[in-house]
Enzyme design. Sequence first.
Site, PDB file in Angstrom:
ATOM      1  N   ASN A   1       0.852  -1.192   0.000  1.00 59.83           N
ATOM      2  CA  ASN A   1       0.000   0.000   0.000  1.00 59.83           C
ATOM      3  C   ASN A   1       0.887   1.242   0.000  1.00 59.83           C
ATOM      4  OD1 ASN A   1      -1.955   1.941   0.365  1.00 59.83           O
ATOM      5  ND2 ASN A   1      -2.283   1.491   2.542  1.00 59.83           N
ATOM      6  N   TRP A   2       0.952   1.892  -1.143  1.00 62.73           N
ATOM      7  CA  TRP A   2       1.848   3.058  -1.274  1.00 62.73           C
ATOM      8  C   TRP A   2       1.213   4.335  -0.733  1.00 62.73           C
ATOM      9  CZ3 TRP A   2       4.604   2.718  -6.729  1.00 62.73           C
ATOM     10  CH2 TRP A   2       5.382   1.544  -6.762  1.00 62.73           C
TER      11      TRP A   2
ATOM     12  N   HIS B   1      -9.743   1.451   4.868  1.00 59.95           N
ATOM     13  CA  HIS B   1      -8.462   1.642   5.554  1.00 59.95           C
ATOM     14  C   HIS B   1      -8.664   2.678   6.678  1.00 59.95           C
ATOM     15  CE1 HIS B   1      -4.313   2.777   6.326  1.00 59.95           C
ATOM     16  NE2 HIS B   1      -3.954   1.650   5.738  1.00 59.95           N
TER      17      HIS B   1
ATOM     18  N   GLY C   1       2.019   2.613  10.719  1.00 66.43           N
ATOM     19  CA  GLY C   1       2.950   3.725  10.539  1.00 66.43           C
ATOM     20  C   GLY C   1       3.617   4.195  11.817  1.00 66.43           C
TER      21      GLY C   1
ATOM     22  N   GLY D   1       2.809  -1.005   4.314  1.00 68.36           N
ATOM     23  CA  GLY D   1       2.880   0.384   3.878  1.00 68.36           C
ATOM     24  C   GLY D   1       4.323   0.821   3.672  1.00 68.36           C
ATOM     25  N   GLY D   2       4.886   1.457   4.679  1.00 64.62           N
ATOM     26  CA  GLY D   2       6.221   2.071   4.608  1.00 64.62           C
ATOM     27  C   GLY D   2       7.294   1.210   3.956  1.00 64.62           C
TER      28      GLY D   2
ATOM     29  N   GLU E   1      -5.711  -4.723  10.939  1.00 68.85           N
ATOM     30  CA  GLU E   1      -4.721  -3.660  11.088  1.00 68.85           C
ATOM     31  C   GLU E   1      -5.009  -2.864  12.353  1.00 68.85           C
ATOM     32  OE1 GLU E   1      -2.701  -2.468   7.270  1.00 68.85           O
ATOM     33  OE2 GLU E   1      -4.570  -1.352   7.303  1.00 68.85           O
TER      34      GLU E   1
HETATM   35  P1  PGA Z   1       2.657   0.560   7.618  1.00 70.90           P
HETATM   36  O1  PGA Z   1       1.241   0.769   6.894  1.00 70.90           O
HETATM   37  O2  PGA Z   1       3.185  -0.769   7.140  1.00 70.90           O
HETATM   38  O3  PGA Z   1       3.484   1.715   7.142  1.00 70.90           O
HETATM   39  O4  PGA Z   1       2.402   0.564   9.080  1.00 70.90           O
HETATM   40  C1  PGA Z   1       0.308  -0.240   6.915  1.00 70.90           C
HETATM   41  C2  PGA Z   1      -0.958   0.198   6.225  1.00 70.90           C
HETATM   42  O5  PGA Z   1      -0.943   0.800   5.166  1.00 70.90           O
HETATM   43  O6  PGA Z   1      -2.007  -0.076   6.698  1.00 70.90           O
END
Ligand code: PGA
Length: 236
Positions: free
Chosen positions: A7-8, A91, A168, A221-222, A162
């Site tokens: 997920n960008w 999300h 994040g 994500g990251g 999540e």
């Molecule tokens: P992350 O993001 O891996 O940067 O914590 C996860 C997400 O997009 O839900």
Amino acid sequence: MLYIVANWKCNPSSAKTAVTLFNAYAAAKINSKIHLIVCPPFCYCQLAQDTLKKTAAIGAQNCCWEGGAYTGELSPHHLAEMGCKYVIIGHSERRRYFGETNESANKKIKAVLAVGLTPILCIGETQKEYLGEKTIQIIETQLKECLLDIDLSKNKILIAYEPIWAIGSGQACEAAQADQVRQFIADFIDRKAPVLYGGSVSAENIESYFNKGKFDGLLIGGLSLKPDEFIQAIKF
Ligand code: PGA
């Protein structure tokens, strides 16, 4: 099969950088047991389609529940036409900043399924709910309301657990603990959909979600914006 969803979010800020990322992904040898799904910003979905078709499926990060008089929105039809196969729905960033609810997620899931795409439903508790030991209660409500009137034996959906406090933050939910929630979700839906984990997945903790936990995949994500580290990390 393990699902890895990249997920960008609202990154990168230029098409040039997006192409660099796509090329790095495209050059990687992805283990055949991994089904890679890349979700770039919508404006780069066509580019992704052109460069990544052989390596990954393309997903969008959101959509509207229908087309027509909804200024500024994208309908599932647009996404399908662009070659997207998946759509992230609900999300926590959409819930937090754009007023998305379980009800709107439910409408979007139905619309996405109607055009033959696969929704990736995100659910998870806030830190306050987590500290108040309300996780299971919150997850149960989210599952009930987001999946209302949807038959999982006839429709393919991925469910991503999540914890909002883990997204994040660099503070991932430890695999054994996350796995208790996975177990609850899997029981609740009668094992009719894969369950993924998302929230600060890193090169260090990535394997634990498959070793100490029994997740069917990850939403990342990251880490997915650092192609070298990411590609190395998913070589297990
Ligand atoms: P992350 O993001 O891996 O940067 O914590 C996860 C997400 O997009 O839900």
